[in-house]
Design a protein around this motif. Structure first.
Motif, short mmCIF file in Angstrom:
data_model
loop_
_atom_site.label_atom_id
_atom_site.label_comp_id
_atom_site.label_asym_id
_atom_site.label_seq_id
_atom_site.Cartn_x
_atom_site.Cartn_y
_atom_site.Cartn_z
N ASN A 26 -15.31 19.07 -10.40
CA ASN A 26 -15.79 18.84 -9.05
C ASN A 26 -15.08 19.82 -8.11
N ASN A 27 -15.77 20.88 -7.73
CA ASN A 27 -15.21 21.88 -6.82
C ASN A 27 -15.56 21.59 -5.36
N GLY A 28 -16.12 20.42 -5.12
CA GLY A 28 -16.53 20.06 -3.76
C GLY A 28 -15.38 19.50 -2.94
N ASN A 29 -15.73 18.68 -1.95
CA ASN A 29 -14.71 18.09 -1.08
C ASN A 29 -14.94 16.60 -0.86
N ILE A 30 -15.72 15.96 -1.77
CA ILE A 30 -15.92 14.51 -1.73
C ILE A 30 -15.91 13.97 -3.16
N LEU A 31 -15.61 12.68 -3.29
CA LEU A 31 -15.74 12.00 -4.58
C LEU A 31 -17.22 11.92 -4.92
N ILE A 32 -17.57 12.15 -6.19
CA ILE A 32 -18.98 12.09 -6.58
C ILE A 32 -19.18 11.18 -7.79
N ASN A 33 -20.38 10.67 -7.91
CA ASN A 33 -20.81 9.98 -9.12
C ASN A 33 -21.67 10.98 -9.89
N VAL A 34 -21.56 10.96 -11.20
CA VAL A 34 -22.30 11.91 -12.03
C VAL A 34 -23.20 11.13 -12.98
N SER A 35 -24.46 11.54 -13.04
CA SER A 35 -25.40 10.94 -13.98
C SER A 35 -25.70 11.95 -15.09
N ILE A 36 -26.22 11.41 -16.21
CA ILE A 36 -26.56 12.23 -17.37
C ILE A 36 -27.92 11.81 -17.88
N ASN A 37 -28.64 12.75 -18.46
CA ASN A 37 -29.82 12.45 -19.25
C ASN A 37 -30.00 13.60 -20.22
N GLY A 38 -30.69 13.33 -21.31
CA GLY A 38 -30.92 14.37 -22.31
C GLY A 38 -32.25 14.17 -23.01
N THR A 39 -32.89 15.27 -23.36
CA THR A 39 -34.12 15.18 -24.13
C THR A 39 -33.77 14.75 -25.56
N SER A 40 -34.73 14.20 -26.26
CA SER A 40 -34.49 13.75 -27.65
C SER A 40 -34.01 14.91 -28.51
N LEU A 41 -33.02 14.65 -29.34
CA LEU A 41 -32.48 15.66 -30.25
C LEU A 41 -33.25 15.68 -31.57
N TRP A 42 -33.63 14.50 -32.05
CA TRP A 42 -34.22 14.37 -33.38
C TRP A 42 -35.71 14.09 -33.29
N GLY A 43 -36.50 14.76 -34.11
CA GLY A 43 -37.93 14.49 -34.18
C GLY A 43 -38.24 13.19 -34.88
N SER A 44 -37.40 12.82 -35.87
CA SER A 44 -37.66 11.62 -36.66
C SER A 44 -37.05 10.35 -36.04
N ASP A 45 -36.21 10.51 -35.03
CA ASP A 45 -35.54 9.37 -34.40
C ASP A 45 -35.37 9.65 -32.91
N PRO A 46 -36.45 9.47 -32.12
CA PRO A 46 -36.40 9.81 -30.70
C PRO A 46 -35.35 9.01 -29.93
N SER A 47 -34.85 9.60 -28.87
CA SER A 47 -33.86 8.96 -28.00
C SER A 47 -34.52 7.84 -27.21
N PRO A 48 -33.73 6.86 -26.81
CA PRO A 48 -32.30 6.69 -27.10
C PRO A 48 -32.07 6.17 -28.52
N THR A 49 -31.03 6.71 -29.16
CA THR A 49 -30.72 6.36 -30.54
C THR A 49 -29.22 6.48 -30.80
N ALA A 50 -28.72 5.67 -31.73
CA ALA A 50 -27.31 5.74 -32.12
C ALA A 50 -26.99 7.05 -32.83
N ASN A 51 -28.03 7.82 -33.20
CA ASN A 51 -27.82 9.11 -33.85
C ASN A 51 -27.54 10.24 -32.85
N TYR A 52 -27.56 9.93 -31.55
CA TYR A 52 -27.29 10.93 -30.50
C TYR A 52 -26.63 10.20 -29.32
N GLN A 53 -25.32 10.36 -29.20
CA GLN A 53 -24.55 9.60 -28.22
C GLN A 53 -23.61 10.51 -27.43
N PHE A 54 -23.09 9.95 -26.33
CA PHE A 54 -22.11 10.65 -25.48
C PHE A 54 -21.06 9.65 -25.02
#
Length: 125
Positions: A26-54
């Motif tokens: 955070n190079n800014g000058n306020i506290l921030i909240n950060v969100s995440i999202n990601g496209t599916s990694l696996w063709g055979s097991d689309p997200s959300p899945t325990a096979n792709y976590q953070f």
């Protein structure tokens, strides 16, 4: 994050630094909240899945950079839509960074080939 070649059923994560995790600062000058999202990694097991976590973690030497108890600090399935995962990321130089670890397991039905996902981080008040 590049996990290289992996076989069916194998698991790897960035918790040990190999491969390196994402790192946000955070190079800014306020506290921030950060969100995440990601496209599916696996063709055979689309997200959300325990096979792709953070999970969110401290950067070495920068403990207390964010509100630990209100952040996602255990491995959690990667969401397809925005989900706030870092609460109150600090902006002070000594404590303004967070690490995002990725954990993947190749599903049993995944065909050979390259697997990719686009991960998006958004900061907001």
């Amino acid at each position: 994050v590049d996990f290289g070649n992996m076989s069916i059923g194998t698991n790897n994560d960035t918790d040990d630094g190999s491969p390196a995790p994402f790192r946000l600062q955070n190079n800014g000058n306020i506290l921030i909240n950060v969100s995440i999202n990601g496209t599916s990694l696996w063709g055979s097991d689309p997200s959300p899945t325990a096979n792709y976590q953070f999970k969110i973690d401290n950067v070495s030497g920068e403990n207390n950079s964010f509100n630990w108890s209100n952040s996602t600090t255990t491995f959690t399935n990667m969401p397809l839509g925005d989900s706030i995962v870092i609460n109150r990321l600090n902006f002070s130089d000594a404590t303004d960074s967070a690490q995002i670890d990725i954990n993947i397991t190749v599903p049993a039905a995944e065909p050979p080939g390259t697997a990719t996902s686009t991960v998006v981080f958004r900061g907001a008040r």
